[in-house]
Design an enzyme around this catalytic site. Sequence first.
Site, PDB file in Angstrom:
ATOM      1  N   ASP A  54      -0.743  -2.948   0.097  1.00  0.00           N
ATOM      2  CA  ASP A  54       0.265  -3.609  -0.735  1.00  0.00           C
ATOM      3  C   ASP A  54       1.106  -2.568  -1.477  1.00  0.00           C
ATOM      4  OD1 ASP A  54      -1.235  -6.486  -0.686  1.00  0.00           O
ATOM      5  OD2 ASP A  54      -2.659  -4.870  -1.035  1.00  0.00           O
ATOM      6  N   GLU A  76      -1.562  -2.748   7.487  1.00  0.00           N
ATOM      7  CA  GLU A  76      -0.140  -2.950   7.769  1.00  0.00           C
ATOM      8  C   GLU A  76       0.639  -1.632   7.776  1.00  0.00           C
ATOM      9  OE1 GLU A  76       1.759  -6.338   6.059  1.00  0.00           O
ATOM     10  OE2 GLU A  76       3.689  -5.338   5.890  1.00  0.00           O
TER      11      GLU A  76
END
Length: 392
Positions: free
Chosen positions: A15, A288
């Site tokens: 994040d 990610e």
Amino acid sequence: MRWDIFCRVIDNYGDVGVCWRLSRQLVMEYRFAVRLWVDDMIRLQRLCPAVDTRLAIQSCRGVEVRHWRHPFPNVTPADVVIETFGCELPENYVSAMAGACSRQHDQILDGCINITEEGTQRVWINLEYLSAEQWVEGCHGLASPHPRMPLTKYFFFPGFTAATGGLLREKGLLAQREAFQSDTVKFWRQLGLAPPAATETVVSLFCYDSAPVSRLLDSWAASVTPVRCLVPASHLLQQIAGWAGIQTLAPGASVLRGNLTLHIIPFLSQEDYDALLWACDCNFVRGEDSFVRAQWAARPLVWHIYPQQDQAHLVKLEAFLDRYCHDLMPDAATAVRTFHRQWNGDGNLDWSGFWQFRAQLQRHATAWAEQLARFKDLAYNLVHFCKDRTNH
Ligand code: TRH
């Protein structure tokens, strides 16, 4: 344009990794005033060692970094507000956005246009997680009116096609990578290691604890050619120490087993981690952001996807494999699919079955990076999406 980017760290580094990368790019390439609100300064500092974890407000690499704490201060909301990964903005901040709206209520025709104090339109974005699934194209850019306030939030989806928000890619990244890859000697010296021999396969390893790491290390130890594995410090070290029969492992340590040499290195800054990916022959990445960076590295990769309930992640894994394997020869495509399924949990692990296609996988990784680089990058798409919705 002034930007507020909100980041709540759920776990790990993804994040904050995405938020920090985006913030820097908006400053560097667009000269925007970016305020990054992050609730976990320690994790941010691991990605960018220049960050001082004690400061509530600081300027770092041109980004105004704010420690997101409670109670949230009463600040004037920016022109563009990025809520990342559904992190939920502070109530008083949302009220401030809406307050500016209602003062201008006469001008609001459909009740859901966001207006700043200066009378310009404000854009509120929810930046979503990356997925290669088809449905993303249909949801990218959709507007969601606030249930109670005169505000609209837009969903912005990163993705692998022109109909999505794209992938984060800084200007000149591919050229920078190419220049680096033409001479990696300096990089290896900085890590305190000899440059690899031509016969060595060099891999980096970053994955969740649930991956069959011991099996992978066993295959490398039994490999007919030498394997050098670089592991940046993480939870994984405990598992690797167990495999090696050692109490603990720390950066600087090396383990030799059969044809495998394992080097534990420090957790690197984001830039140095990029360089590691560029320097290796194959990168095991996860989540990610490291997954995207491994694609820009133009080297074969193995993705450990973030596990979700009800195995929802396996659908996302297949969606990516469908895209990634599309232009590979059938036998190499099968090897990539099989190895990914194994690495993500089906029990076996056939490294040599995967790596026998090394030359083809390398050519494919280069072509894949070039193909992705033909699309506009995420920051570009975001900036233009917001400009179209403001009168800036
Ligand atoms: O750390 P991750 O697993 O992060 C995430 C989060 O768990 C998030 O909640 C989840 O939803 C998401 O995955 C899918 O993996 P990721 O995304 O690859 O982030 C790692 C970041 O750490 C990335 O920015 C690269 C950086 N990094 C370094 O800067 N130095 C290092 O040495 C390493 C290993 C990584």
